[in-house]
Design an enzyme around this catalytic site. Structure first.
Site, PDB file in Angstrom:
ATOM      1  N   ARG A 182      -0.020  -3.557  -1.785  1.00  0.00           N
ATOM      2  CA  ARG A 182      -0.369  -2.422  -2.200  1.00  0.00           C
ATOM      3  C   ARG A 182      -1.613  -2.135  -2.731  1.00  0.00           C
ATOM      4  O   ARG A 182      -2.083  -2.708  -3.589  1.00  0.00           O
ATOM      5  CB  ARG A 182       0.759  -1.808  -3.047  1.00  0.00           C
ATOM      6  CG  ARG A 182       2.123  -1.879  -2.854  1.00  0.00           C
ATOM      7  CD  ARG A 182       3.087  -1.164  -3.558  1.00  0.00           C
ATOM      8  NE  ARG A 182       4.178  -1.407  -3.698  1.00  0.00           N
ATOM      9  CZ  ARG A 182       5.163  -1.214  -2.894  1.00  0.00           C
ATOM     10  NH1 ARG A 182       4.893  -0.317  -2.081  1.00  0.00           N
ATOM     11  NH2 ARG A 182       6.538  -1.351  -2.928  1.00  0.00           N
TER      12      ARG A 182
ATOM     13  N   ARG B  15       7.056  -1.409   1.154  1.00  0.00           N
ATOM     14  CA  ARG B  15       7.992  -0.491   1.328  1.00  0.00           C
ATOM     15  C   ARG B  15       7.344   0.920   0.812  1.00  0.00           C
ATOM     16  O   ARG B  15       6.796   1.064  -0.215  1.00  0.00           O
ATOM     17  CB  ARG B  15       9.291  -0.455   0.608  1.00  0.00           C
ATOM     18  CG  ARG B  15      10.169   0.674   0.891  1.00  0.00           C
ATOM     19  CD  ARG B  15      11.735   0.344   0.342  1.00  0.00           C
ATOM     20  NE  ARG B  15      12.341  -0.601   1.123  1.00  0.00           N
ATOM     21  CZ  ARG B  15      13.082  -1.439   0.709  1.00  0.00           C
ATOM     22  NH1 ARG B  15      13.572  -1.608  -0.394  1.00  0.00           N
ATOM     23  NH2 ARG B  15      13.815  -2.138   1.882  1.00  0.00           N
TER      24      ARG B  15
ATOM     25  N   HIS C  16       4.247 -11.111  -0.653  1.00  0.00           N
ATOM     26  CA  HIS C  16       4.264 -10.576  -1.940  1.00  0.00           C
ATOM     27  C   HIS C  16       3.136 -11.440  -2.849  1.00  0.00           C
ATOM     28  O   HIS C  16       3.159 -10.835  -4.093  1.00  0.00           O
ATOM     29  CB  HIS C  16       5.373 -10.511  -2.345  1.00  0.00           C
ATOM     30  CG  HIS C  16       5.620  -9.614  -3.431  1.00  0.00           C
ATOM     31  ND1 HIS C  16       5.927  -9.957  -4.804  1.00  0.00           N
ATOM     32  CD2 HIS C  16       5.841  -8.203  -3.550  1.00  0.00           C
ATOM     33  CE1 HIS C  16       6.216  -9.032  -5.742  1.00  0.00           C
ATOM     34  NE2 HIS C  16       5.891  -7.838  -5.019  1.00  0.00           N
TER      35      HIS C  16
ATOM     36  N   TYR D 132       0.154  -0.639 -15.363  1.00  0.00           N
ATOM     37  CA  TYR D 132       1.348  -1.533 -14.909  1.00  0.00           C
ATOM     38  C   TYR D 132       1.030  -2.761 -15.765  1.00  0.00           C
ATOM     39  O   TYR D 132      -0.417  -2.798 -16.070  1.00  0.00           O
ATOM     40  CB  TYR D 132       1.072  -2.158 -13.641  1.00  0.00           C
ATOM     41  CG  TYR D 132       2.068  -1.158 -12.634  1.00  0.00           C
ATOM     42  CD1 TYR D 132       2.281   0.119 -12.748  1.00  0.00           C
ATOM     43  CD2 TYR D 132       2.457  -1.704 -11.464  1.00  0.00           C
ATOM     44  CE1 TYR D 132       2.821   0.828 -11.662  1.00  0.00           C
ATOM     45  CE2 TYR D 132       3.104  -1.197 -10.498  1.00  0.00           C
ATOM     46  CZ  TYR D 132       3.484   0.340 -10.757  1.00  0.00           C
ATOM     47  OH  TYR D 132       4.029   0.944  -9.803  1.00  0.00           O
TER      48      TYR D 132
ATOM     49  N   ARG E 124      13.097  -5.853 -17.288  1.00  0.00           N
ATOM     50  CA  ARG E 124      12.795  -4.295 -17.338  1.00  0.00           C
ATOM     51  C   ARG E 124      14.198  -3.563 -16.550  1.00  0.00           C
ATOM     52  O   ARG E 124      14.541  -2.778 -17.195  1.00  0.00           O
ATOM     53  CB  ARG E 124      11.400  -4.213 -16.740  1.00  0.00           C
ATOM     54  CG  ARG E 124      11.207  -2.594 -16.758  1.00  0.00           C
ATOM     55  CD  ARG E 124      10.084  -2.324 -15.727  1.00  0.00           C
ATOM     56  NE  ARG E 124      10.582  -2.080 -14.350  1.00  0.00           N
ATOM     57  CZ  ARG E 124       9.963  -2.549 -13.264  1.00  0.00           C
ATOM     58  NH1 ARG E 124       8.542  -3.065 -13.567  1.00  0.00           N
ATOM     59  NH2 ARG E 124      10.340  -2.400 -12.013  1.00  0.00           N
TER      60      ARG E 124
ATOM     61  N   HIS F 283       5.639  -5.007 -15.681  1.00  0.00           N
ATOM     62  CA  HIS F 283       5.575  -5.606 -14.346  1.00  0.00           C
ATOM     63  C   HIS F 283       5.107  -6.920 -14.412  1.00  0.00           C
ATOM     64  O   HIS F 283       5.276  -7.870 -13.418  1.00  0.00           O
ATOM     65  CB  HIS F 283       4.482  -4.648 -13.694  1.00  0.00           C
ATOM     66  CG  HIS F 283       4.552  -5.038 -12.082  1.00  0.00           C
ATOM     67  ND1 HIS F 283       3.558  -5.908 -11.548  1.00  0.00           N
ATOM     68  CD2 HIS F 283       5.216  -4.390 -11.138  1.00  0.00           C
ATOM     69  CE1 HIS F 283       3.641  -5.628 -10.203  1.00  0.00           C
ATOM     70  NE2 HIS F 283       5.042  -4.749  -9.994  1.00  0.00           N
TER      71      HIS F 283
END
Length: 782
Positions: free
Chosen positions: A408, A437, A467, A501, A597, A625
């Site tokens: 992203r 997504r 990822h 983040y 989390r 994160h």
């Protein structure tokens, strides 16, 4: 490093048992993942209800809960409905509470409605009155004075009316294909009395107006200086519906919103390319099967029934809510109101500056990395250092090639622009994950633009999401030696989310690590599956087994009477084999602290199962994160000295089946003593000490607050305070002068390359401008 797999070691498979723990598990030793997710979102809602948070931040937290819930329904609930339709009736497995799909759905229906009521209670009974007291008023149409009425009418005529398309439903006008999550106005209509017109003699008919996404959902009205007044757009349109349907009597009207199945169903092998497959499926996402109907609580029953039947929904799928029907759009309140006193104070992380050379000249980032690793903890340490690392491909002619993964990224990303610029004179390879997504569309545009600029673009391995967060620069240094420099991270290459983040970055020139990073890129571009990726732990090749071996090694230390402890921080813990291994380690005597989390399938504190396991969740100003995994490894010291044998890893993977088996992930060791010490004592210990935002997961699945203590600790605030201090001496000590001054002039480029990059840059700017003018700011995902 985890020891290689030995004969007799259990394999990390989806169905196999990871350890002997299966022999002692009670019936309900796992939490259901969907209920666990709902408890996490309730934690976010708790932040919206927390009066110690600034008011507008509370509004933002509420909007985030709505965005989270949208995605959960689009993906998880839609997936359950799809599996039921496809005939799946078997229990999902003991690592998800053993429920059938129908049992899971029955449980969720009640929880979803209860949560929705809690959201709107927070809005109507708490936040809305508090905003009004603070001079921020969201008014109804009936409350408008003459000036506000004129302003609203002018706005409607100028901005709204030209974009609306009213539709009546009859044999010649079928029900329109309502887009996913689009605001609509539904109406019950009846032809005005004309006895000669047979159409006026029948009953009611349905009318629909779809509101374009580019229109703001809140209209700012004139108000006194220092105050704000807003009107919801749907109220303005409702007041003008008679003009949209002049031949009809309006019997009832209400705003509504439909959430659709947003899972992508790709036939990758049959596609001409993955990019084309994703692009085609995105169109289907916008018109997938309806999963939820949100409609005003006061809507007419006949209107609700007609809409429900049209969208083929069961009654439980209808959510009657107070207005607005889309709480996500409350983010517009946060963005539109310029009140610093109602928001968190501004924060900018400290930026790493390479230490100056001994002769006083500015230091070189590559010189620093070549001498020692650099650890960054974002957002407390600025992401700008990572951007500069990638930008060196443009500014430093000694850089020969750049390789990077993109999962992203952000609009107007300096990293994206750096890759475009570097392509003029440098070999640039980018692995773009098209199936991130809800970011697929933007990633397709990035991929096209990069290709136009001459970048080699790959889409990873079919069937696996890329990822991993990796970047690799190859540079011919002033001493004539060609070296690799790498960035490895836990978060996305996204300059916007890097500000809120929490993530960990490692910049290194360690030969073993950088060589392994190159092998990962070879794996992504050539599917070179037989590579030895050590010292990295790479999914889906070795990571699952490596994690199990690391946990089992701690259990062996405990059985032998040596110090044994695990501290693991992640976003989610759902993998059944990993949970079983943790249960077995707890029984062996390992002390285990988990900072999870979100979703957690592990049930802590169960007698004879998980007595030594403690699970805490931290939700605060920044989205937690980072993934950090610390193992004591029998060591009596963890201060970074010679007797410190602890091991610590960071990376992109949570302990979830999708991360371990369905994605390409990279988890990396941090071995430099001072950086290990920082991870253990500054970062992990601070989170373990939190008594303000931490919540402890109980055996029954509930979360409880820890005692505040004499000195309450908010981990994120403490880390912000530490970020105000200078960099540690070990990281900022003066570096020896380089043998030759690095050349920073941009190398010459061919005319063809210049033209390609100029064209690509223009496309990128147009894309960015279009995105800015479209929908309101989207809440971010992990």
């Amino acid at each position: 490093m985890p020891t290689p797999a030995r004969k007799g070691k259990p394999a990390a498979t989806r169905s196999g048992s990871a350890t002997s723990a299966h022999s002692i598990q009670p019936r309900h030793s796992f939490f259901n993942r969907d209920e666990s997710w709902l408890r996490f979102n309730s934690r976010v809602l708790e932040e919206a209800q927390d009066t110690t948070n600034p008011l507008l931040e509370r509004v933002k937290f509420l909007a985030i809960t709505a965005s989270n819930l949208d995605e959960f329904i689009e993906v998880r609930v839609a997936g359950i409905l799809q599996r039921i339709e496809d005939g799946y009736q078997q229990p999902s497995g003991d690592d998800d509470d053993g429920l059938t799909e129908q049992e899971r759905l029955d449980q969720l229906a009640d929880h979803l409605h209860r949560f929705s009521r809690e959201q709107y209670s927070c809005w109507t009974r708490d936040l809305l009155p508090s905003l009004r007291k603070a001079g921020i008023d969201i008014v109804s149409w009936k409350q408008l004075d003459d000036e506000a009425l004129r302003h609203a009418a002018e706005f409607y005529e100028r901005e709204v009316d030209p974009l609306l398309t009213p539709v009546t439903i009859d044999p010649t006008h079928p029900f329109p294909r309502v887009l996913n999550k689009a605001l609509c106005i539904g109406l019950l209509l009846r032809r005005k009395g004309n006895k000669r017109d047979k159409r006026s003699l029948g009953g009611s008919t349905l009318g629909v107006v779809t509101v374009p996404r580019m229109l703001p959902r809140l209209i700012r009205l004139p108000s006194q200086e220092g105050t704000y007044r807003f009107l919801f757009l749907h109220e303005l349109i409702e007041e003008r519906t008679q003009r949209l349907f002049p031949g009809y009597e309006i019997l009832a009207r209400s705003p509504f919103r439909v959430t659709r199945n947003s899972n992508l169903y790709l036939q990758e092998e049959e596609s001409r390319s993955l990019l084309e497959s994703v692009r085609a499926e995105l169109h289907n996402r916008r018109k997938g099967d309806a999963v939820r109907l949100e409609i005003s609580a006061g809507a007419d029953e006949e209107l609700i029934d007609q809409l429900r039947v049209n969208f083929e929904l069961d009654r439980w799928q209808v959510f009657r809510v107070d207005e607005p029907v889309n709480l996500t759009r409350l983010m517009e309140v946060y963005s539109a109101v310029d009140r610093a006193d109602l928001k968190f104070s501004r924060f900018a992380g400290r930026e790493f500056v390479p230490p100056p050379l001994q002769d006083g000249r500015p230091g070189c980032l590559f010189d620093t990395i070549r001498n020692r690793d650099i650890l960054l903890h974002h957002p407390f340490d600025s992401f700008r250092t990572v951007e500069k690392f990638i930008e060196a491909g443009t500014e430093d002619e000694r850089v020969m090639s750049i390789k990077q993964t993109l999962y992203r990224t952000s609009r107007d990303s300096p990293l994206f622009q750096a890759l475009l610029d570097a392509a003029q004179a440098t070999d640039v390879t980018v692995v773009v994950e098209l199936m991130a997504r809800f970011d697929e569309d933007s990633n397709i545009r990035w991929a096209r633009t990069l290709e136009d600029a001459g970048v080699q673009v790959f889409h990873g391995i079919v069937g696996l999401k890329t990822h991993a967060k990796l970047a690799l620069l190859v540079r011919r240094d002033p001493d004539g030696v060609t070296r690799r420099y790498a960035h490895l991270g836990t978060g996305n290459y996204n300059s916007i989310t890097a500000r809120f983040y929490t993530d960990v970055s490692l910049l290194t020139a360690n030969e073993a690590v950088t060589s392994a990073v190159q092998k990962v890129f070879n794996y992504l571009t050539a599917d070179a599956q037989n590579e030895n990726f050590r010292p990295l732990l790479v999914a889906p090749v070795t990571l699952a087994t490596d994690i199990l071996h690391l946990i089992e090694r701690e259990a062996q230390h405990a059985r032998a009477g040596r110090p044994a402890r695990i501290i693991a921080k992640m976003n989610a813990l759902l993998d059944g084999n990993t949970v079983r291994a943790l249960y077995a380690a707890s029984q062996a005597g390992v002390e285990i602290d988990l900072i999870v989390r979100g979703m957690c399938a592990l049930r802590p504190g169960v007698r004879k199962l998980s007595e030594r396991i403690r699970v805490r969740s931290i939700v605060g100003r920044f989205l937690e994160h980072s993934r950090i995994y610390w193992f004591q490894n029998g060591s009596t010291s963890d201060n970074g000295g010679a007797n410190d044998h602890t091991e610590v890893y960071c990376g992109s993977a949570d302990w979830m089946p999708r991360n371990l088996f369905e994605r390409c992930e990279a988890v990396y060791p941090v071995t430099q003593p001072d950086l290990k010490k920082r991870l253990r004592h500054e970062i992990l210990e601070t989170y373990l000490a939190d008594t303000v935002k931490a919540r402890f997961l109980q055996e029954d699945g509930s979360y409880t607050r820890p005692p505040l203590g004499a000195r309450p600790v908010n981990a994120q605030e403490r880390l912000m305070e530490l970020a105000a201090l200078p960099w540690p001496d070990s990281a900022s000590s003066a570096m020896p002068a380089a043998k030759a001054k690095p050349v920073v002039q941009i190398a010459s480029k061919t005319p063809a390359k210049k033209a390609a990059v100029k064209k690509a840059t223009t496309v990128a700017k147009k894309t960015s401008a279009a995105r800015k003018s479209s929908t309101s700011k989207k809440t971010s995902r992990p």
